[in-house]
Design a protein around this motif. Structure first.
Motif, PDB file in Angstrom:
ATOM      1  N   ARG A 203       0.833  -1.205   0.000  1.00 20.87           N
ATOM      2  CA  ARG A 203       0.000   0.000   0.000  1.00 20.87           C
ATOM      3  C   ARG A 203       0.869   1.258   0.000  1.00 20.87           C
ATOM      4  O   ARG A 203       0.578   2.236  -0.694  1.00 20.87           O
ATOM      5  CB  ARG A 203      -0.918  -0.008   1.223  1.00 20.87           C
ATOM      6  CG  ARG A 203      -2.073  -0.987   1.135  1.00 20.87           C
ATOM      7  CD  ARG A 203      -3.119  -0.701   2.213  1.00 20.87           C
ATOM      8  NE  ARG A 203      -2.570  -0.835   3.541  1.00 20.87           N
ATOM      9  CZ  ARG A 203      -2.546  -1.974   4.240  1.00 20.87           C
ATOM     10  NH1 ARG A 203      -3.061  -3.080   3.719  1.00 20.87           N
ATOM     11  NH2 ARG A 203      -2.034  -2.001   5.467  1.00 20.87           N
ATOM     12  N   GLN A 204       1.938   1.217   0.806  1.00 21.66           N
ATOM     13  CA  GLN A 204       2.830   2.372   0.860  1.00 21.66           C
ATOM     14  C   GLN A 204       3.508   2.609  -0.485  1.00 21.66           C
ATOM     15  O   GLN A 204       3.626   3.741  -0.952  1.00 21.66           O
ATOM     16  CB  GLN A 204       3.879   2.166   1.955  1.00 21.66           C
ATOM     17  CG  GLN A 204       4.798   3.364   2.167  1.00 21.66           C
ATOM     18  CD  GLN A 204       5.747   3.155   3.327  1.00 21.66           C
ATOM     19  OE1 GLN A 204       5.777   2.090   3.917  1.00 21.66           O
ATOM     20  NE2 GLN A 204       6.514   4.165   3.648  1.00 21.66           N
ATOM     21  N   TYR A 205       3.957   1.514  -1.102  1.00 23.73           N
ATOM     22  CA  TYR A 205       4.599   1.644  -2.408  1.00 23.73           C
ATOM     23  C   TYR A 205       3.629   2.213  -3.436  1.00 23.73           C
ATOM     24  O   TYR A 205       3.965   3.143  -4.183  1.00 23.73           O
ATOM     25  CB  TYR A 205       5.120   0.284  -2.868  1.00 23.73           C
ATOM     26  CG  TYR A 205       5.608   0.275  -4.289  1.00 23.73           C
ATOM     27  CD1 TYR A 205       6.835   0.821  -4.637  1.00 23.73           C
ATOM     28  CD2 TYR A 205       4.822  -0.277  -5.301  1.00 23.73           C
ATOM     29  CE1 TYR A 205       7.273   0.820  -5.947  1.00 23.73           C
ATOM     30  CE2 TYR A 205       5.250  -0.282  -6.612  1.00 23.73           C
ATOM     31  CZ  TYR A 205       6.475   0.268  -6.933  1.00 23.73           C
ATOM     32  OH  TYR A 205       6.902   0.267  -8.229  1.00 23.73           O
ATOM     33  N   ARG A 206       2.415   1.663  -3.438  1.00 20.88           N
ATOM     34  CA  ARG A 206       1.427   2.158  -4.400  1.00 20.88           C
ATOM     35  C   ARG A 206       1.074   3.617  -4.121  1.00 20.88           C
ATOM     36  O   ARG A 206       0.899   4.411  -5.043  1.00 20.88           O
ATOM     37  CB  ARG A 206       0.172   1.295  -4.350  1.00 20.88           C
ATOM     38  CG  ARG A 206       0.357  -0.078  -4.943  1.00 20.88           C
ATOM     39  CD  ARG A 206      -0.952  -0.832  -5.059  1.00 20.88           C
ATOM     40  NE  ARG A 206      -0.764  -2.107  -5.722  1.00 20.88           N
ATOM     41  CZ  ARG A 206      -0.739  -2.254  -7.047  1.00 20.88           C
ATOM     42  NH1 ARG A 206      -0.902  -1.201  -7.829  1.00 20.88           N
ATOM     43  NH2 ARG A 206      -0.556  -3.446  -7.578  1.00 20.88           N
ATOM     44  N   ALA A 211       0.982   8.919  -5.642  1.00 21.54           N
ATOM     45  CA  ALA A 211       0.990  10.289  -5.126  1.00 21.54           C
ATOM     46  C   ALA A 211       2.177  11.090  -5.615  1.00 21.54           C
ATOM     47  O   ALA A 211       2.211  12.305  -5.454  1.00 21.54           O
ATOM     48  CB  ALA A 211       0.983  10.272  -3.591  1.00 21.54           C
ATOM     49  N   SER A 212       3.149  10.425  -6.186  1.00 25.47           N
ATOM     50  CA  SER A 212       4.339  11.141  -6.658  1.00 25.47           C
ATOM     51  C   SER A 212       3.967  12.115  -7.773  1.00 25.47           C
ATOM     52  O   SER A 212       3.185  11.777  -8.673  1.00 25.47           O
ATOM     53  CB  SER A 212       5.380  10.140  -7.176  1.00 25.47           C
ATOM     54  OG  SER A 212       6.457  10.829  -7.790  1.00 25.47           O
ATOM     55  N   PRO A 213       4.507  13.325  -7.724  1.00 23.56           N
ATOM     56  CA  PRO A 213       4.232  14.274  -8.818  1.00 23.56           C
ATOM     57  C   PRO A 213       4.923  13.878 -10.119  1.00 23.56           C
ATOM     58  O   PRO A 213       4.631  14.429 -11.171  1.00 23.56           O
ATOM     59  CB  PRO A 213       4.807  15.598  -8.272  1.00 23.56           C
ATOM     60  CG  PRO A 213       5.857  15.180  -7.297  1.00 23.56           C
ATOM     61  CD  PRO A 213       5.374  13.911  -6.682  1.00 23.56           C
ATOM     62  N   ASP A 214       5.832  12.907 -10.022  1.00 22.89           N
ATOM     63  CA  ASP A 214       6.542  12.451 -11.207  1.00 22.89           C
ATOM     64  C   ASP A 214       5.752  11.342 -11.902  1.00 22.89           C
ATOM     65  O   ASP A 214       4.900  10.676 -11.306  1.00 22.89           O
ATOM     66  CB  ASP A 214       7.935  11.931 -10.843  1.00 22.89           C
ATOM     67  CG  ASP A 214       8.785  12.998 -10.183  1.00 22.89           C
ATOM     68  OD1 ASP A 214       8.560  14.189 -10.498  1.00 22.89           O
ATOM     69  OD2 ASP A 214       9.654  12.661  -9.372  1.00 22.89           O
ATOM     70  N   HIS A 231      -0.628   9.157 -12.530  1.00 18.98           N
ATOM     71  CA  HIS A 231      -0.416  10.603 -12.625  1.00 18.98           C
ATOM     72  C   HIS A 231      -0.355  11.085 -14.069  1.00 18.98           C
ATOM     73  O   HIS A 231      -0.461  12.275 -14.334  1.00 18.98           O
ATOM     74  CB  HIS A 231       0.875  10.978 -11.908  1.00 18.98           C
ATOM     75  CG  HIS A 231       1.024  12.445 -11.660  1.00 18.98           C
ATOM     76  ND1 HIS A 231       0.073  13.187 -10.982  1.00 18.98           N
ATOM     77  CD2 HIS A 231       2.004  13.327 -12.008  1.00 18.98           C
ATOM     78  CE1 HIS A 231       0.464  14.443 -10.918  1.00 18.98           C
ATOM     79  NE2 HIS A 231       1.622  14.553 -11.529  1.00 18.98           N
ATOM     80  N   VAL A 232      -0.203  10.139 -14.998  1.00 14.39           N
ATOM     81  CA  VAL A 232      -0.118  10.526 -16.405  1.00 14.39           C
ATOM     82  C   VAL A 232      -1.386  11.223 -16.867  1.00 14.39           C
ATOM     83  O   VAL A 232      -1.357  12.095 -17.748  1.00 14.39           O
ATOM     84  CB  VAL A 232       0.174   9.283 -17.279  1.00 14.39           C
ATOM     85  CG1 VAL A 232      -1.002   8.326 -17.236  1.00 14.39           C
ATOM     86  CG2 VAL A 232       0.472   9.688 -18.720  1.00 14.39           C
ATOM     87  N   ALA A 233      -2.520  10.894 -16.247  1.00 13.74           N
ATOM     88  CA  ALA A 233      -3.788  11.479 -16.694  1.00 13.74           C
ATOM     89  C   ALA A 233      -3.813  12.981 -16.478  1.00 13.74           C
ATOM     90  O   ALA A 233      -4.281  13.742 -17.336  1.00 13.74           O
ATOM     91  CB  ALA A 233      -4.953  10.815 -15.964  1.00 13.74           C
ATOM     92  N   SER A 234      -3.311  13.447 -15.318  1.00  8.13           N
ATOM     93  CA  SER A 234      -3.360  14.879 -15.028  1.00  8.13           C
ATOM     94  C   SER A 234      -2.315  15.655 -15.809  1.00  8.13           C
ATOM     95  O   SER A 234      -2.388  16.870 -15.898  1.00  8.13           O
ATOM     96  CB  SER A 234      -3.135  15.104 -13.524  1.00  8.13           C
ATOM     97  OG  SER A 234      -1.866  14.621 -13.131  1.00  8.13           O
ATOM     98  N   VAL A 316      11.580   7.352 -14.618  1.00  8.72           N
ATOM     99  CA  VAL A 316      10.922   8.420 -13.863  1.00  8.72           C
ATOM    100  C   VAL A 316      10.992   9.680 -14.710  1.00  8.72           C
ATOM    101  O   VAL A 316      12.087  10.090 -15.140  1.00  8.72           O
ATOM    102  CB  VAL A 316      11.596   8.668 -12.497  1.00  8.72           C
ATOM    103  CG1 VAL A 316      10.909   9.826 -11.784  1.00  8.72           C
ATOM    104  CG2 VAL A 316      11.563   7.422 -11.637  1.00  8.72           C
ATOM    105  N   ALA A 317       9.845  10.296 -14.969  1.00  8.16           N
ATOM    106  CA  ALA A 317       9.777  11.516 -15.782  1.00  8.16           C
ATOM    107  C   ALA A 317       9.227  12.647 -14.928  1.00  8.16           C
ATOM    108  O   ALA A 317       8.126  12.533 -14.384  1.00  8.16           O
ATOM    109  CB  ALA A 317       8.895  11.298 -17.008  1.00  8.16           C
TER     110      ALA A 317
END
Length: 761
Positions: A203-206, A211-214, A231-234, A316-317
């Motif tokens: 759960r923490q990894y996910r 939640a990462s902005p990257d 995060h790719v969607a946003s 990581v992008a």
């Protein structure tokens, strides 16, 4: 399982029979069993005290950590069972006589194992099992009962009992059951903890990934997406499922494809990073990313991904679009004006330098222009800074429209602009452009629905005639602009060497003034003011002089304008005020009956917020009576903020300090001002006094000034009186005080002392 007390069933249930168990565990005692019948209890096994005492005691380093509760209504059974457990290294067990006590105990503190009898009064063991199951309590139960009915054993196991041992029992049988249940419980607890830890870690990894902005992703051996964070969607409008299995290159901007292919191929040799652009879902826009790519071994990928597909790359992008935008904006602002978008001084100088190089090759000329807006400050003060900024933008657009594409217009600050005209053949080409710009500036601007008319003063310098380097060329254009402003503004003019000499002289004078103030070269001379009837000295006017080391004694008119221009007037005035107060105090200490002291003060100094405080401090420091001091102001003080000036003069007057208007009748003053301003004295300018040539001469201006002053109850001082004819005429008009060469020239304090001792001239 149901454990029997006979050896044969026990051996059948376990691969190691009783004989083998005893052979492996010689330390296990064989407890004696005493049978006794009790009402309602069937056969009850009881280990005799003598049997337990005869057993060899096992040395235990520390008690086993498990908490055990023995529940039985037979006191002897409870005691023998507790003794057995303690001999095997278990901590002191807790005991209960019935199920009710057990439930109350478990509500207060948990335990690991309950050794439970079924046949108990009030609450039976089966009832207790049912309640434990209903309450979902985490506790193991081993039934130790004399109930021989197979149905009871089955019911107990169905209700959650972990094992069933019938009385009578052997010690090894019961201990084996207890250890087996506790070991299983420990294994299950450890398994649950491990499972919970793994789930928490997942759960923490996910959470960290999502939640990462990257943008976090993995690529397979064909550089297709095998995983991509949500995060790719946003960022680009895609959904994670839209990209899984699709090529990484499918979202890379076309111009970055070749470089990205090269980078992907290099990942096999080690981690690498690059900057690239990802296109959005609609392919109409792109964003900049800093992408880090790390190779992953196939075995590791299989472990982490849980499938047979080989994950070759972890990536990581980070979105750096805002950073790129800010960098570009900073780069733009480094060379452009933020308000108008025009080149600034740095870019303008760079282009001038390039134009000079090209002009040397082609033999052409270039012109540098310095433009200053003449009436901008008035518009800015009237309409506010926001409207003033809009006006500057309109000016920039109009100037730009009047120039060629090859010309450069720059804003270097405030209302000052510069123009570069490359590729000129003659000076007249520059003059034509300058005249056009001046004419365009005369056309009104519309500001807040009001027409505003500006004018421009333009100075021009020509390369290579007026300078062969950037700094000289621009400085000469600036000098030419100031020359135009000093001769009426609203025009243009070329630089000449004579202008440079005058400017150099002005710079030299400024340096000499600063030095003179530091070393005390400025001094005060005093000219007496006399009573027209008695010729007694009634006042002294302090006049500034400069004892110049090379030019000798200089009058105020030769240096006061320069002091005003370079912004040293407040400091200079405060120095003059202090000198006048000090000399006034010195005269009193010498015993002179000192007259009133008058000192000229610039309008700019009067408007200083700390002027009155500074003046009062000097008067107090030198013990000068306020009524003995007079401030002279010129009429142009009224062309500024009239309300502010009026308030300041009222404050001065309330302190008992006199106020005189110098050179009255020659500048801007209105007679109506005298009705509400706290003025004590009017001084008639000497140019008006010179008009009096004969005793019967009628000077209407002087006569009017004297009449107004007398009518308002003001004192009048006539300046520049040089003949007895002038003195007689003024006295006849009613002028009470005079000063001029007829009564004495300005002189130092040491020279005027003899006159002060006589008090009459």
């Amino acid at each position: 399982m149901i454990q029997q007390h006979t050896a044969a069933p026990r051996a059948a249930m376990h691969p190691v029979g009783y004989a083998g168990m005893l052979a492996r565990r010689p330390d296990l005692p064989t407890a004696g069993v005493e049978r006794r019948a009790q009402s309602g209890h069937g056969g009850i096994a009881k280990c005799s005290a003598s049997s337990l005492a005869s057993q060899p005691k096992k040395l235990v380093d520390s008690p086993k950590p498990h908490r055990i509760v023995v529940v039985d209504d037979d006191t002897g059974f409870r005691e023998s069972l507790c003794a057995l457990l303690k001999s095997r290294g278990y901590a002191e067990p807790a005991t209960c006589t019935n199920g009710q006590e057990l439930l109350e105990m478990l509500m207060e503190s948990p335990c690991d194992l309950v050794l439970l009898d079924l046949l108990m009064p009030k609450v039976s063991g089966l009832d207790v099992l049912g309640m434990l199951r209903q309450a979902n309590l985490d506790v193991a139960v081993v039934v130790v009962s004399g109930d021989s009915m197979i149905e009871s054993a089955i019911s107990a196991m169905r209700l959650g009992a972990n094992d069933y041992v019938r009385k009578p029992y052997t010690a090894e049988m019961l201990l084996f059951s207890i250890e087996t249940v506790l070991r299983r419980r420990d294994l299950e607890k450890s398994h649950r903890q491990m499972t919970d830890a793994l789930a928490q870690s997942e759960r923490q990894y996910r959470f960290l990934v999502e939640a990462s902005p990257d943008l976090i992703f993995t690529l397979d051996e064909h550089f297709n997406f095998s995983f991509i964070s949500g995060h790719v969607a946003s960022l680009n409008g895609y959904l994670a499922d839209d990209l899984k299995g699709k090529p990484f290159l499918s979202i890379v901007f076309e111009e970055d494809l070749e470089r990205t292919r090269y980078t992907l191929e290099r990942v096999g040799h080690g981690a690498c990073s690059t900057e690239l652009r990802f296109v959005g879902r609609d392919e109409s826009a792109y964003r900049h990313y800093d992408v880090s790519l790390i190779p992953i071994e196939a075995s590791a990928a299989k472990v982490f991904l849980g499938n047979a597909r080989s994950c070759r790359i972890y990536g990581v992008a980070r979105d750096i679009s805002d950073k790129i935008l800010n960098h570009d904006r900073l780069a733009f602002l480094a060379y452009h004006d933020a308000l108008t978008g025009l080149p600034n001084r740095a870019l303008f100088c760079d282009r001038v330098g390039l134009a000079m190089v090209q002009a040397k090759r082609s033999g052409m000329k270039i012109a540098a222009m310095f433009i200053d807006l003449d009436r901008f400050k008035l518009a800015n003060d009237n309409f506010g800074h926001q409207k003033g900024d809009e006006l500057l933008k309109d000016v920039a657009r109009r100037l730009q429209e009047s120039l060629r594409e090859t010309d450069t217009l720059a804003r270097i600050g405030g209302d000052e602009f510069t123009v570069l005209l490359p590729g000129l053949r003659t000076r007249e080409d520059a003059a034509y452009v300058a005249n056009k710009l001046v004419a365009d500036m005369r056309k009104p601007f519309l500001l807040a629905d009001v027409e505003v008319t500006l004018t421009a003063s333009i100075g021009i310098s020509i390369f290579p005639d007026d300078g062969e380097d950037i700094e000289t060329l621009l400085r000469h254009a600036d000098i030419a602009m100031y020359h135009v402003k000093s001769h009426g503004k609203n025009g243009s003019g070329f630089f000449s060497n004579a202008m440079d000499e005058a400017t150099s002289r002005r710079v030299s004078i400024e340096s000499e003034i600063r030095h003179g103030l530091e070393v005390g070269e400025f001094e005060l001379h005093y000219q007496p003011q006399v009573d027209a009837a008695t010729r007694h000295i009634v006042g002294l006017e302090a006049l500034s002089r400069w004892q110049h080391p090379a030019s000798g004694l200089l009058l105020a008119g030769s240096f006061i304008p320069a002091i005003e221009e370079i912004g040293l007037m407040p400091a200079f005035t405060y120095q003059v005020l202090e000198t006048a107060c000090r000399d006034l105090r010195h005269g009193c200490e010498l015993g002179y009956d000192m007259p009133r002291m008058s000192v000229k003060v610039s309008p700019r100094v009067i408007e200083q917020d700390d002027f009155l405080e500074h003046l009062l401090g000097l008067l107090h420091q030198y013990a000068v009576p306020h009524e003995s001091f007079e401030i002279e102001i010129t009429e142009n003080v009224f062309i500024g903020d009239r309300q502010k000036v009026s308030d300041r003069l009222l404050q001065i007057s309330r302190e008992g300090i006199r106020i005189a208007i110098d050179d009255f009748g020659t500048q801007y003053a209105s007679l109506s001002y005298l009705r509400y301003l706290p003025v004590n004295t009017l001084k008639i300018e000497q140019s008006l006094i010179r008009e009096i040539e004969r005793s019967d001469d009628k000077s209407p201006i002087v006569r009017a000034i004297v009449a107004v002053a007398l009518g308002l109850g003001l004192d009048v001082v006539a300046e520049g009186v040089e003949t007895e004819v002038q003195a007689g005429y003024l006295h006849q008009l009613g002028c009470r005080s005079m000063q001029g060469y007829l009564f004495g020239q300005p002189m130092g304090f040491e020279d005027i002392a003899p006159l002060l001792s006589r008090r009459a001239i």
